[in-house]
Design an enzyme around this catalytic site. Structure first.
Site, PDB file in Angstrom:
ATOM      1  N   GLN A  57       0.833  -1.203   0.000  1.00  7.34           N
ATOM      2  CA  GLN A  57       0.000   0.000   0.000  1.00  7.34           C
ATOM      3  C   GLN A  57       0.869   1.254   0.000  1.00  7.34           C
ATOM      4  OE1 GLN A  57      -2.990   0.941  -0.420  1.00  7.34           O
ATOM      5  NE2 GLN A  57      -2.812   3.062   0.280  1.00  7.34           N
ATOM      6  N   GLU A  58       1.952   1.230   0.735  1.00  2.00           N
ATOM      7  CA  GLU A  58       2.812   2.403   0.850  1.00  2.00           C
ATOM      8  C   GLU A  58       3.563   2.697  -0.445  1.00  2.00           C
ATOM      9  OE1 GLU A  58       3.219   4.674   3.003  1.00  2.00           O
ATOM     10  OE2 GLU A  58       2.315   3.935   4.849  1.00  2.00           O
TER      11      GLU A  58
END
Length: 497
Positions: free
Chosen positions: A357-358
């Site tokens: 996600q990052e």
């Protein structure tokens, strides 16, 4: 003792139980509170917006018909929190259920001649598998969630006049799905649906037919009840899942928003379905009022395409965390995720999902704010004595620092015993994204507004969407979706040896 959250994420039915909300207000007194409930009109004076005293008891069971609701001056509407039915993006509530029921509220008050002492709709976000039980238990009065009218459901609750007819349940596939030309091709294939959905019942009927003809049944995979049909369509489109089922009016709209969906309009599990609102049995007065409203407002309200499309906006859709190149990057980092997740007592797949996600697991990624690497850490954060990991430009150091910082957040701000482990991790992720102080203030505000400050989904996440926008809400949701994808992929690889 600290423990990983993985087993909790994997268990079905773990998501936060139904919670009646005392008030969906913005915390700014009676004016903002009533705006949130949908009862205030722009031309009213502040003195006309007095919150009904009965709102203080909204978390108590109550059964009765419309006359009792008018006396209480409150109708409790159970809604599903998603991108079309009911949601916050900033302080303003939006969604099809919100707009439709506030119009019903206006009509009802006009018919009753209530003037200043109005009957108010209170919106209560509810998990889908809790809608019918909550109605029957007296924790809500009407449910608006675009549910198909089925005989099984009609044995438990009453439905309104259909607000939408001719609905087909169709097969939907994505880039990860096998070739499917007929319903028989689903034999032995995995199909993802919620157990509480009408799609689940339809697949069971299909399995009866397949078995009678000597074919393997469909492998019905039960999606978490926290996931809406829109979420499953998104996951299919991005390749996280292979096959699902959806109503055709939803697929018509979502194919305009999501690339990668293949809708098999000729592969129908249930045809001619009807959608309606639900209420408790033996509520003839409420039924009459709702049915009159629906009869006068079918076109262009609850199911109109214009109203639906109003709520499709640019969001950070879940990417395909199961794409070959992404899995290759994941495999190259497995040892590091396992090492440091084990050291700090996390499920390594959960941390890997956060890394995806990052940064998409890209160690070369650098944000505009200067966040570095897979875990997108600021150098100042990594250098803080609570983390103290130098040279985060190096992959191992970056993952080490990210996991250590996550453990610091978990232990400092969400100690054991304060809430269950699942929600501790969800709040830690939210804090990683928005900052622990911000999340602490969101929890405080949530409690002031009648939400449970120890539950993320359908509670603090709603306040987060109102106060800081939907980025953090989407962030936590995406991590969960990627976790599902990684769990499925790793599990499949382990089964195949």
């Amino acid at each position: 003792m600290r423990g990983p959250a993985g087993s909790q994420f994997k268990r079905a039915g773990l998501w936060p139980a139904f919670l009646i909300l005392a008030l969906l207000g913005c915390g700014g007194g009676e004016e903002s509170a009533m705006a949130a409930v949908g009862g205030a009109q722009a031309g009213e004076q502040a003195g006309e917006r007095a919150v009904p005293e009965a709102l203080a008891g909204m978390n108590e069971a109550w059964t009765g018909d419309l006359d009792g609701m008018v006396e209480r001056r409150v109708i409790r509407a159970l809604v599903t929190y998603n991108n079309t039915n009911f949601f916050f993006d900033g302080p303003t509530p939006k969604g099809i259920s919100y707009e439709s029921l506030t119009r019903f509220e206006e009509k009802l008050n006009k018919d009753l001649g209530t003037r200043y002492l109005k009957v108010h709709i209170v919106f209560i976000p509810t998990r889908r598998d809790r809608l019918i039980p909550a109605l029957r238990e007296g924790l809500g009065d009407v449910a608006s969630a675009n549910l198909t009218i089925t005989p099984e459901r009609q044995e438990l609750v009453d439905f309104s006049t259909p607000s939408y007819k001719g609905v087909d349940e169709v097969i939907v596939t994505g880039p990860k799905a096998p070739a499917i030309a007929s319903l028989d091709d689903l034999a032995g294939q995995e199909v993802w649906v919620r157990a509480s959905s009408s799609y689940f019942d339809s697949l069971q009927r299909l399995n009866e037919s397949l078995r009678e003809r000597g074919l393997d049944p469909v492998v019905i995979r039960q999606a978490e009840e926290q996931l809406e049909t829109e979420d499953l369509l998104e996951m299919v489109a991005s390749g996280l899942l292979g096959v699902t089922v959806a109503d055709d009016y939803l697929t018509d709209l979502w194919t305009e928003v999501l690339d990668g969906l293949e809708v098999h309009s000729d592969l129908v599990l249930r045809s001619g379905g009807e959608i309606g609102l639900m209420f408790r049995k033996d509520s003839p007065q409420l039924a009459a009022a709702v049915n009159e409203f629906i009869d006068d407002n079918k076109k262009g309200t609850l199911m109109g395409n214009i109203l639906f499309k109003r709520y499709f906006q640019s969001t950070k859709w879940a990417k395909n965390a199961g794409a070959p190149e992404d899995l290759e990057r994941l495999r190259g980092m497995v040892g590091l995720f396992q090492q440091y997740s084990g050291e700090y007592e996390f499920d390594w797949l959960l941390v890997a999902a956060q890394g995806y996600q990052e940064s998409g697991l890209d160690q070369s990624a650098v944000s505009s704010a200067g966040a570095v690497g897979v875990m997108q850490l600021l150098r100042s954060t990594a250098a803080d004595p609570n983390v103290g990991i130098p040279e985060i430009e190096i992959l191992e150091n970056n993952i080490h620092a990210g996991v250590k910082y996550l453990r610091f957040i978990l232990d400092r701000y969400f100690p054991e015993g304060e809430m269950d482990d699942l929600n501790r991790h969800l709040f830690a992720f939210a804090s990683y994204n928005a900052g622990p102080s911000r999340v602490r203030s969101l929890r405080k505000k949530a409690e002031e507004e009648g939400y449970d400050p120890d539950l993320w989904f359908r509670n603090v996440e709603i306040v987060a969407a109102k106060e800081i926008g939907r980025e953090t809400v989407q962030y936590v949701s995406n991590i969960f979706k990627y976790y599902i994808a990684y769990s499925l992929t790793v599990g499949q690889e382990e089964r195949e040896g």
